[in-house]
Design an enzyme around this catalytic site. Structure first.
Site, mmCIF file in Angstrom:
data_model
loop_
_atom_site.group_PDB
_atom_site.id
_atom_site.type_symbol
_atom_site.label_atom_id
_atom_site.label_comp_id
_atom_site.label_asym_id
_atom_site.label_seq_id
_atom_site.Cartn_x
_atom_site.Cartn_y
_atom_site.Cartn_z
ATOM 1 N N GLU A 40 37.545 44.751 20.899
ATOM 2 C CA GLU A 40 37.550 43.990 22.160
ATOM 3 C C GLU A 40 37.169 44.918 23.307
ATOM 4 O O GLU A 40 37.244 46.141 23.178
ATOM 5 C CB GLU A 40 38.909 43.343 22.422
ATOM 6 C CG GLU A 40 40.015 44.338 22.669
ATOM 7 C CD GLU A 40 41.364 43.666 22.850
ATOM 8 O OE1 GLU A 40 41.406 42.540 23.345
ATOM 9 O OE2 GLU A 40 42.375 44.295 22.498
ATOM 10 N N LYS A 76 34.087 54.809 24.957
ATOM 11 C CA LYS A 76 33.915 54.645 26.402
ATOM 12 C C LYS A 76 32.429 54.569 26.750
ATOM 13 O O LYS A 76 31.600 55.213 26.119
ATOM 14 C CB LYS A 76 34.544 55.839 27.144
ATOM 15 C CG LYS A 76 36.029 56.024 26.888
ATOM 16 C CD LYS A 76 36.880 54.987 27.577
ATOM 17 C CE LYS A 76 37.064 55.276 29.043
ATOM 18 N NZ LYS A 76 38.041 56.310 29.334
ATOM 19 N N TYR A 96 46.203 19.241 40.529
ATOM 20 C CA TYR A 96 47.187 20.261 40.131
ATOM 21 C C TYR A 96 48.114 20.563 41.314
ATOM 22 O O TYR A 96 49.338 20.618 41.168
ATOM 23 C CB TYR A 96 46.437 21.520 39.678
ATOM 24 C CG TYR A 96 47.349 22.669 39.313
ATOM 25 C CD1 TYR A 96 47.836 22.817 38.025
ATOM 26 C CD2 TYR A 96 47.715 23.616 40.276
ATOM 27 C CE1 TYR A 96 48.678 23.867 37.691
ATOM 28 C CE2 TYR A 96 48.555 24.664 39.954
ATOM 29 C CZ TYR A 96 49.034 24.794 38.665
ATOM 30 O OH TYR A 96 49.861 25.834 38.340
ATOM 31 N N ASP A 114 41.536 20.861 40.951
ATOM 32 C CA ASP A 114 42.560 21.692 41.603
ATOM 33 C C ASP A 114 43.480 20.850 42.478
ATOM 34 O O ASP A 114 44.690 21.089 42.542
ATOM 35 C CB ASP A 114 41.890 22.769 42.475
ATOM 36 C CG ASP A 114 41.176 23.787 41.607
ATOM 37 O OD1 ASP A 114 41.305 23.686 40.371
ATOM 38 O OD2 ASP A 114 40.490 24.664 42.172
ATOM 39 N N ALA A 115 42.909 19.857 43.161
ATOM 40 C CA ALA A 115 43.712 19.068 44.102
ATOM 41 C C ALA A 115 44.812 18.313 43.359
ATOM 42 O O ALA A 115 45.953 18.205 43.833
ATOM 43 C CB ALA A 115 42.824 18.088 44.844
ATOM 44 N N LYS A 156 37.412 47.070 26.702
ATOM 45 C CA LYS A 156 38.519 47.823 27.311
ATOM 46 C C LYS A 156 38.479 47.570 28.812
ATOM 47 O O LYS A 156 37.543 47.991 29.494
ATOM 48 C CB LYS A 156 38.340 49.308 27.020
ATOM 49 C CG LYS A 156 39.504 50.137 27.481
ATOM 50 C CD LYS A 156 39.387 51.554 26.963
ATOM 51 C CE LYS A 156 40.607 52.354 27.359
ATOM 52 N NZ LYS A 156 40.862 52.347 28.787
HETATM 53 N N1 5U1 Z 1 41.707 46.335 24.956
HETATM 54 C C1 5U1 Z 1 42.613 47.309 24.808
HETATM 55 N N2 5U1 Z 1 42.885 48.166 25.754
HETATM 56 N N3 5U1 Z 1 43.832 48.975 25.238
HETATM 57 C C2 5U1 Z 1 44.493 50.031 25.806
HETATM 58 N N4 5U1 Z 1 43.348 47.536 23.712
HETATM 59 C C3 5U1 Z 1 44.121 48.582 23.963
HETATM 60 N N5 5U1 Z 1 45.044 49.190 23.216
HETATM 61 C C4 5U1 Z 1 45.719 50.240 23.739
HETATM 62 C C5 5U1 Z 1 45.452 50.673 25.053
HETATM 63 C C6 5U1 Z 1 46.155 51.823 25.632
HETATM 64 O O1 5U1 Z 1 46.654 50.887 23.035
HETATM 65 C C7 5U1 Z 1 47.008 50.407 21.731
HETATM 66 C C8 5U1 Z 1 46.159 51.069 20.707
HETATM 67 C C9 5U1 Z 1 48.422 50.709 21.514
#
Ligand code: 5U1
Length: 745
Positions: free
Chosen positions: A112, A313, A34, A31-32, A114
């Site tokens: 992935e 979810k 950078y 870091d230093a 959320k």
């Molecule tokens: N990871 C992720 N979160 N998220 C939120 N992908 C993702 N895609 C989204 C939203 C609202 O909407 C797309 C399907 C357009």
């Protein structure tokens, strides 16, 4: 090199290191170093303002505070996601997708986590960040350009080449958990308001009219999709398009994977859910998107959500319900815990009808009353708790909660010492609740491990007066057991065998099983290692746990000041009373009381002159790891109670034994070393943890400079990154095995 060339070189270099740090998580320089590059660029630009470019890394904060945010119309709406709360709902989604596409083939999804943050759209024109906007209602959001410019993981200019002239990326601004904790800690110390969770902190930080405030907040960004892209999509699939972003300095989730069909989605969900606590950011589920753009196009949209994506979810961790009553439970050590009886509510994946209120101070702090509507939280395996009251929904007849004067089980007086949060039943082992709980604890897996002796069975044994203390367990007979509810001959025989097996134990387990107040497993292990035999521990006095030295009231500053003062004034002589003379020296901290103690301890100036600051300075040092003065008192008191000694003697008479050799320090070769686990391991974590702890190691939940080893399993998360950043040694499972076999363990 001309100043212009140098500035250009510095900018490219700084951007390269930003990329290594934020996108690849592989910093190349400390870091230093950078900071030195950045400072040099700042100085150069100050001398030559004509060299400043809008995407210069020095230009993250520069704008004046705003009166209000401008409005941004999203050229392509920011969509929301359909939610699923079960595997079945994702299966239905997958079936609908296949039906609409008219295919029986497995669909490939981009999956992935959320993130629980704020959706933001970033617009790059000719490679320069020109606009940052919140989602708003999906069609219009707020212009937060100056604020997003302060977020280090958002590039002000795209790196490399080949990017489209217009590129809008969408993603989530969030606050890392570690940054959130540090921010709240700073706020607490400054007496300022703290944030309830990282999401609120991220929202509050991004929506600041003064970008300098945002700049001081630890925000970060991950891309998850696209808005307007001149020339159309970057590839044929979503995952390939995302993959192109990293080369331009934009950050995408390292967890992004292609999965096949509903089964692949279910598997991905399970893996991410299992690692939820390992990430340095809050997530509230996972997102699945049909990966092929041609398929996405054919599926289209409904209202504001695409038909080609779904969020699975996690079960909500907080729910609202009503407090029907508050009852008081009596624990093993007599601690009285208020428990809220609730209208049953589904939260965190289970139906909850009881939640802990911890103690009376907590009830008062949260002002929980019977009849109140409250938020209940159940996260992971943690005991459900009442988080807060919705006071607006308090009925007029809501009743305040009072601590009962007498134990609800044995009727003995309840005592709540001044200044302590915990109230206790004074009935000791005369209280059936305390007896019951201490026997359950004694039998538990991590104590004597008596298989088959469950809570219900202990309740019966105590209620029928068959068992009064742990030693009674070892004189149980087949006839006594067979007479109990839900206990056949076979189960009775199994239990007697389990009791027999449990007799061979370790000193550490035995000490833990005794249920001495505040002696958990780690302390029990430390006691066993230190005292080696039960007799030595039984005979121990307070000063066998804690060494006390020096003079009470004398700190390091006073000790040093007094010694150096006396050394610098060899001619001084005592006039009158020694203590009064010492106090008259006016040395900081040397008040008449402390001076009196010094005078009594040393007797003469000559003796005092011969003392070192260490001899003067008051110290209290634990001789056994984790045993401070309070726990030491509990231990000594425990072994002074006749009843306890009798029970111990009867246990030993009944045949409980351990090998005192195994408590030798040589058998604890990992003592003093701290391990942290991350990722999924091939065996249960608890099993590995037990093994390491038995060898004397400490197992911690998070990585710090004090961590000695991080054991990383498959798909390790942010703890692994942190370990690398801090230079902590990382072992895979094979490496751990090698380490242990090297110790002969
Ligand atoms: N990871 C992720 N979160 N998220 C939120 N992908 C993702 N895609 C989204 C939203 C609202 O909407 C797309 C399907 C357009």
């Amino acid at each position: 090199m001309t100043p212009e060339e140098r500035a250009q070189w510095l900018r490219a270099e700084i951007n390269r290191h930003n990329y290594q740090y934020y996108v690849l998580d592989e910093p190349l320089i400390p870091d230093a170093e950078y900071d030195r590059l950045l400072r040099e660029l700042q100085q150069l630009e100050a001398r030559h303002p004509e060299l400043i470019t809008p995407d210069s890394p020095t230009q993250r904060v520069g704008a004046e505070p705003l009166d209000a945010f401008g409005e941004v119309r999203h050229r392509i709406p920011m969509l929301s996601l359909e939610n699923a709360f079960s595997e079945e709902e994702v299966r239905d989604f997958d079936r609908r997708v296949r039906e609409r596409l008219g295919t029986k083939e497995e669909i490939v999804y981009a999956a992935e986590p959320k993130l629980d943050g704020l959706a933001v759209s970033l617009r790059y024109e000719d490679g320069l960040l020109v606009q940052g906007a919140t989602r708003g209602d999906g069609a219009r959001g707020e212009d937060v350009t100056q604020n997003v410019r302060t977020i280090p993981s958002i590039p002000l200019g795209l790196l490399g080449d080949g990017w489209p002239r217009i590129l809008e990326v969408r993603g989530e601004v969030y606050m890392p958990k570690s940054g959130f904790l540090a921010l709240n800690e700073r706020a607490r110390r400054a007496g300022e308001k703290t944030f309830a969770n990282p999401r609120n902190a991220a929202a509050g930080s991004l929506r600041q009219l003064d970008p300098r405030i945002t700049a001081g907040r630890p925000l970060a960004f991950f891309c998850y999709g696209f808005g307007e892209v001149e020339g159309g999509p970057l590839a044929d699939t979503h995952s390939d398009s995302m993959g192109r972003l990293t080369a331009w300095g934009l950050r995408i989730s390292p967890e992004l994977r292609r999965v096949k069909g509903a089964a692949g989605c279910a598997d991905y969900y399970r893996r991410i859910a299992g690692r939820r606590d390992d990430f340095d950011y809050d997530i509230d589920g996972v997102v699945f998107k049909v990966d092929r753009y041609d398929q996405q196009e054919r599926l289209g949209f409904v209202a504001r959500a695409p038909r080609w994506a779904i969020a699975r979810k996690f079960p909500a961790e907080e729910e609202i319900t009503r407090v029907k009553a508050v009852e008081f439970q009596v624990g093993r050590t007599g601690a009285i815990t208020p428990v809220a009886r609730l209208e049953p509510v589904f939260v965190g994946g289970a139906t909850v009808s009881n939640a802990t209120l911890h103690n009376m101070d907590e009830i008062e702090r949260k002002d929980v009353r019977v009849g109140d509507t409250v938020y209940v939280r159940r996260a992971g395996d943690v005991i459900p708790e009442v988080v807060r009251v919705i006071t607006g929904r308090r009925p007029p007849d809501a009743k305040k909660v009072r601590l009962p004067a007498r134990c609800p089980v044995c009727g003995a007086e309840i005592i709540k010492p001044e200044g302590e949060a915990v109230a206790r039943c004074s009935g000791g082992l005369y209280c059936a609740a305390q007896r019951r709980e201490s026997i359950k604890h004694f039998a538990s897996r991590r104590a004597m491990d008596i298989e088959g002796l469950g809570d219900k069975l202990v309740d019966q044994l105590v209620e029928r007066g068959i068992v009064h203390d742990p030693a009674d367990l070892y004189s149980l007979t087949q006839e006594q057991l067979a007479g109990l509810e839900r206990m056949g001959d076979k189960s009775a025989k199994n239990l007697l065998e389990a009791l027999e097996r449990s007799k061979k134990t370790t000193l550490a387990r035995f000490l833990y099983a005794l249920g001495i107040r505040e002696v958990g497993e780690a302390t029990a292990a430390a006691l066993a290692a230190h005292f080696k035999t039960l007799d030595a521990l039984k005979a121990a006095r307070l000063d066998d746990f804690i060494v006390t030295g020096g003079i009470k009231g004398v700190g390091e500053v006073t000790a040093n000041a007094l010694c150096s003062f006396l050394a610098s004034r060899p001619e001084l002589e005592v006039e009158g009373d020694f203590a009064t003379w010492l106090a008259g020296l006016k040395i900081r901290g040397l008040n008449p009381e402390v001076a009196g103690r010094i005078a009594r301890a040393f007797g003469s100036l000559e003796a005092l002159r011969a003392a070192s600051p260490r001899e003067l300075c008051h110290e209290r040092r634990s001789l056994v790891e984790g045993v401070g003065p309070v726990i030491a008192e509990h231990i000594v008191a425990f072994f002074h109670q006749r009843h306890n000694i009798e029970v111990i003697d009867r246990l030993i008479e009944a045949g409980v034994t351990w090998d005192e050799e195994e408590a030798q320090p040589g058998q604890r070769p990992l003592a003093g070393l701290t391990f942290v686990f991350t990722g999924s391991l091939s065996r249960p974590r608890q099993e590995i943890k037990d093994r390491l702890q038995a060898l004397g190691a400490r197992v911690a939940g998070s990585v710090s400079k004090k961590t000695d080893y991080v054991v990383a399993g498959e798909a390790a998360g942010s703890k692994l990154d942190k370990a690398r950043q801090l230079g902590v040694k990382v072992l895979d499972e094979a490496g751990l095995e090698q380490l242990l076999s090297g110790l002969g363990a």
